[in-house]
Structures are given as C-alpha cells and as structure tokens.
Design a protein around this motif. Structure first.
Motif, PDB file in Angstrom:
ATOM      1  N   ALA A 151      25.394  64.417  67.789  1.00 46.20           N
ATOM      2  CA  ALA A 151      25.674  64.146  69.202  1.00 46.20           C
ATOM      3  C   ALA A 151      24.575  63.291  69.820  1.00 46.20           C
ATOM      4  CB  ALA A 151      25.819  65.459  69.963  1.00 46.20           C
ATOM      5  N   MET A 152      23.329  63.566  69.469  1.00 43.32           N
ATOM      6  CA  MET A 152      22.223  62.769  70.019  1.00 43.32           C
ATOM      7  C   MET A 152      22.250  61.338  69.473  1.00 43.32           C
ATOM      8  SD  MET A 152      18.984  65.368  70.324  1.00 43.32           S
ATOM      9  CE  MET A 152      18.947  65.754  68.613  1.00 43.32           C
ATOM     10  N   VAL A 153      22.535  61.202  68.182  1.00 44.59           N
ATOM     11  CA  VAL A 153      22.551  59.873  67.571  1.00 44.59           C
ATOM     12  C   VAL A 153      23.733  59.055  68.080  1.00 44.59           C
ATOM     13  CG1 VAL A 153      22.847  58.670  65.364  1.00 44.59           C
ATOM     14  CG2 VAL A 153      21.258  60.563  65.535  1.00 44.59           C
ATOM     15  N   LEU A 158      22.856  52.075  67.291  1.00 45.92           N
ATOM     16  CA  LEU A 158      22.081  51.864  66.074  1.00 45.92           C
ATOM     17  C   LEU A 158      22.629  50.674  65.299  1.00 45.92           C
ATOM     18  CD1 LEU A 158      21.838  55.573  64.959  1.00 45.92           C
ATOM     19  CD2 LEU A 158      20.095  54.249  66.123  1.00 45.92           C
ATOM     20  N   GLY A 159      21.772  50.030  64.578  1.00 44.65           N
ATOM     21  CA  GLY A 159      22.165  48.869  63.787  1.00 44.65           C
ATOM     22  C   GLY A 159      22.647  49.272  62.412  1.00 44.65           C
ATOM     23  N   SER A 164      20.979  53.112  55.404  1.00 40.20           N
ATOM     24  CA  SER A 164      19.953  53.426  54.397  1.00 40.20           C
ATOM     25  C   SER A 164      19.229  54.710  54.748  1.00 40.20           C
ATOM     26  CB  SER A 164      18.950  52.284  54.293  1.00 40.20           C
ATOM     27  OG  SER A 164      19.598  51.087  53.978  1.00 40.20           O
ATOM     28  N   VAL A 165      18.901  54.868  56.013  1.00 43.10           N
ATOM     29  CA  VAL A 165      18.230  56.089  56.463  1.00 43.10           C
ATOM     30  C   VAL A 165      19.162  57.287  56.288  1.00 43.10           C
ATOM     31  CG1 VAL A 165      17.184  57.226  58.459  1.00 43.10           C
ATOM     32  CG2 VAL A 165      16.811  54.781  58.072  1.00 43.10           C
ATOM     33  N   ALA A 166      20.435  57.104  56.595  1.00 46.46           N
ATOM     34  CA  ALA A 166      21.395  58.201  56.454  1.00 46.46           C
ATOM     35  C   ALA A 166      21.540  58.624  54.993  1.00 46.46           C
ATOM     36  CB  ALA A 166      22.745  57.787  57.030  1.00 46.46           C
ATOM     37  N   VAL A 167      21.603  57.657  54.088  1.00 44.34           N
ATOM     38  CA  VAL A 167      21.717  57.979  52.656  1.00 44.34           C
ATOM     39  C   VAL A 167      20.485  58.736  52.190  1.00 44.34           C
ATOM     40  CG1 VAL A 167      21.762  56.965  50.345  1.00 44.34           C
ATOM     41  CG2 VAL A 167      23.322  56.133  52.111  1.00 44.34           C
TER      42      VAL A 167
END
Length: 182
Positions: A151-153, A158-159, A164-167
């Motif tokens: 919910a915050m994200v 976001l680009g 990559s960060v999520a993976v």
C-alpha cells in the motif's frame, strides 16, 4: 441386473462419507464458506449478475466441491484462481476489498491445507490446533506487513528499475523462509 453394478460404486462413496470425522466436516465447511465469501466480495454486481460471473461462480463451486471430496486435490486450485481472475482486472479496485478477498482466500487455503494433513476419520489434539493457530498467525502477520508495504509503495511513482529490487527482495524472503537444518 445392470442397476446394482451401476449403483454399488455410488453407494460405496456415500458410505465413505459416514467415516469422515466432525473435525473434517467443520474444516471443509469453513473452507467452502470462505470460498463463497471471497466469490461474493470479488464480484461487486453479484456472483450471478451475468453469464461471465455465473461461469466463474460455477468454477469456484467445482473447485470447492473437489476440495470437499479430497482436500489434497490439485483441481481445488481452480477456486482461488477463478476468484483472482475476476478480482485483479477490475478497474477502481479498492485496497480494502482486495484485502478482504485475500483474507477469505487465506482462510479457505489454511483450513483445506489442515484438512489434507489429517486422515478423514481423524481428529486433532489440542496441541496440534495450537501449533496450527501459531503458524496461521505468523502467515497473517506476514501478509499484513506485506500488504502495508504494498500500500505504501503503490502511492509512490517508481521507475522500471524497481523490478530488480523486487526480485532481490523476493529472493531474500525465500532464503529467510526456507527451513534450516538443526
């Protein structure tokens, strides 16, 4: 002479239902009710509003019925997939409604998973119920935290680099949650 040969397998299946314990019936009943709640919540116009929602409702019923007969059945995945297939593409879907559907699906999954771990005629000891409750609370806690982060994200633009960060985050969670040798 042909009728008894055809009726004997049906009679055997009906007699097998008498051997299912009250614990199993309660778990399976709660699972079906949870799927019904998720279906109603996922379809704002109602589960039988049109042909499409009627077909989805039928798929959910088939999946839930398969899980009632055999809680470890693979065809039981049909019910949550059908609910999510209706819920996800809806325009203007609120976080609250999505969370309620998620909770209903989590309850259905948890009770059918527990029903699949014990024999049909078996019951659970009090310690097994406590252990299951603790594990379910951990899953609910993790789900709440993940939902709050999501919910915050979702409020931030976001680009494409964030994939990559999520993976990496998912890989980190997998490593954290894998069982360790003692």
């Amino acid at each position: 002479m042909r009728a008894p040969r055809m009726l004997d397998p049906i009679a055997e299946r009906l007699l097998d239902l008498r051997r299912i314990s009250g614990t199993q019936w309660a778990l399976r009943g709660l699972g079906v009710v949870s799927f019904a709640v998720a279906t109603v919540l996922a379809m704002p116009a109602g589960p039988l509003a049109n042909l499409g929602t009627g077909i989805v409702s039928l798929l959910v019923m088939v999946g839930a019925f398969a899980l009632v007969l055999r809680p470890d059945s693979e065809i039981g995945v049909l019910a949550p997939i059908a609910v999510l297939a209706v819920l996800v593409p809806q325009p203007g879907l609120s976080m609250g409604r999505a969370a309620l559907v998620g909770v209903a699906l989590l309850v259905a999954h948890a009770v059918f998973a527990l029903a699949a771990t014990i024999p049909a005629h078996g019951t659970l000891e009090r310690s097994a119920w406590r252990l299951w409750g603790r594990m379910l609370l951990a899953v609910i806690g993790f789900s709440v935290i993940a939902g709050l982060v999501l919910a915050m994200v979702s409020l931030v633009d976001l680009g494409p680099w964030t994939i990559s960060v999520a993976v990496l985050a998912v890989l980190g969670l997998v490593v954290l949650l894998l069982p360790r040798r003692r």
